[in-house]
Design an enzyme around this catalytic site. Structure first.
Site, PDB file in Angstrom:
ATOM      1  N   ASP A  32     -29.142 -32.457 -47.379  1.00  0.00           N
ATOM      2  CA  ASP A  32     -30.495 -31.895 -47.367  1.00  0.00           C
ATOM      3  C   ASP A  32     -31.079 -31.894 -45.957  1.00  0.00           C
ATOM      4  OD1 ASP A  32     -32.796 -30.785 -48.367  1.00  0.00           O
ATOM      5  OD2 ASP A  32     -33.648 -32.695 -49.018  1.00  0.00           O
ATOM      6  N   GLY A  33     -31.945 -30.919 -45.710  1.00  0.00           N
ATOM      7  CA  GLY A  33     -32.660 -30.876 -44.432  1.00  0.00           C
ATOM      8  C   GLY A  33     -32.189 -29.777 -43.497  1.00  0.00           C
ATOM      9  N   TRP A  75     -34.192 -28.523 -40.096  1.00  0.00           N
ATOM     10  CA  TRP A  75     -33.476 -28.642 -38.815  1.00  0.00           C
ATOM     11  C   TRP A  75     -33.548 -27.313 -38.064  1.00  0.00           C
ATOM     12  CZ3 TRP A  75     -29.263 -26.189 -36.601  1.00  0.00           C
ATOM     13  CH2 TRP A  75     -28.628 -26.863 -35.540  1.00  0.00           C
ATOM     14  N   THR A  97     -27.888 -25.697 -59.486  1.00  0.00           N
ATOM     15  CA  THR A  97     -28.225 -24.646 -60.463  1.00  0.00           C
ATOM     16  C   THR A  97     -29.628 -24.101 -60.190  1.00  0.00           C
ATOM     17  OG1 THR A  97     -28.829 -26.477 -61.944  1.00  0.00           O
ATOM     18  CG2 THR A  97     -26.738 -25.396 -62.378  1.00  0.00           C
ATOM     19  N   ASN A 122     -30.812 -23.678 -57.020  1.00  0.00           N
ATOM     20  CA  ASN A 122     -30.867 -23.017 -55.708  1.00  0.00           C
ATOM     21  C   ASN A 122     -30.852 -21.484 -55.776  1.00  0.00           C
ATOM     22  OD1 ASN A 122     -29.003 -25.616 -53.954  1.00  0.00           O
ATOM     23  ND2 ASN A 122     -31.203 -25.258 -54.022  1.00  0.00           N
TER      24      ASN A 122
END
Ligand code: FPP
Length: 237
Positions: A18-19, A23, A64, A66
């Site tokens: 994640d992230g 970023w 599921t 996303n």
């Protein structure tokens, strides 16, 4: 790392990558650039896990949920996976077994074919197993397992009394693999987002304040040291 006892290395680690978006935003780049960097970090961390003796690594690549993201972003993640799978043959020397967890039905046929080829081509490798969770949801996985069992009951090949925890585990995408000992979520969020819902019942959870594209083997070592410090009791005393 030298001080870690071999039996204090988790057998199975799950990571929620994640992230990537944040970023990229920090650098004024499109979100896709974050995912691209995230995919590079994925390879580096997989090798680092193998070098430290981890047996199974599960990476959350696409949930599921996303699909709700903009079409171009979904497309770019699928393209990254395509490229990774086409290159995967080059990584043969890594000796890893690649597996996919999740519902494949809605994925593009060419991607599904690449996934199957990669699984079959790496099945006899003897190193670490890498599960890529793709169109994966923990609840969705349990629904699929329950449906299969219900079907067997209807066909008369299974008695409802025979359904126990082992039977359910046996029908999950991770059938035959050890449950995760450690789940790492970088990026500062404190939730597990439908990841390995059933399997993580006794997993140690570790939330780290670093964005996935900045995650290094040193962060992995910090996580392993923290894991080794925790006293795992499995509900006992
Ligand atoms: C979460 O960050 C990341 C994803 C939903 C995608 C992760 C996918 C990859 C790293 C590519 C997969 C490729 C391989 C080879 C496995 P986010 O976009 O939710 O970040 P944010 O919370 O900062 O927006």
């Amino acid at each position: 790392m030298a001080e870690l006892e071999p039996n204090s290395v988790p057998r199975h680690i799950g990571i929620i990558m994640d992230g990537n978006g944040r970023w990229a935003k920090q650098r004024g780049l499109p979100r896709q650039a974050g995912h691209r960097r995230g995919a590079e970090v994925f390879k580096e961390i997989a090798r680092a896990c193998q070098a430290r003796g981890v047996q199974v690594l599960t990476m959350y690549a696409f949930s599921t949920e996303n699909w709700k993201r903009p079409k171009e972003e979904v497309q770019s993640i699928m393209d990254l996976l395509r490229r990774f799978l086409k290159d995967a043959k080059k990584y043969r020397k890594d000796n890893m077994k690649l597996r996919f967890l999740g519902d494949r039905a809605p994925l593009a046929p060419d991607l599904r074919a690449l996934m199957e080829e990669t699984e079959e081509g790496s099945a006899s490798n003897t190193g670490m197993t890498v599960n890529i969770a793709l169109n994966y949801g923990g609840r969705d996985e349990i629904v699929h397992a329950v449906r299969t069992l219900a079907q067997q009951v209807r066909e008369g090949t299974l008695n409802p009394e025979e359904i126990d925890e082992a039977e359910i585990s046996h029908h999950l995408y991770t059938a035959g693999q050890p449950d995760p000992d450690l789940i790492i979520r970088p990026s500062g969020e404190f939730r597990t987002s439908n990841f390995l819902l059933w399997q993580s019942a006794y997993a140690e959870l570790l939330f780290m304040d670093v964005l996935w594209p900045d995650f290094t083997p040193q962060h992995l070592d910090q996580a392993l040291e923290e894991y080794a410090r925790r006293n795992r009791r499995f509900g006992g005393i």
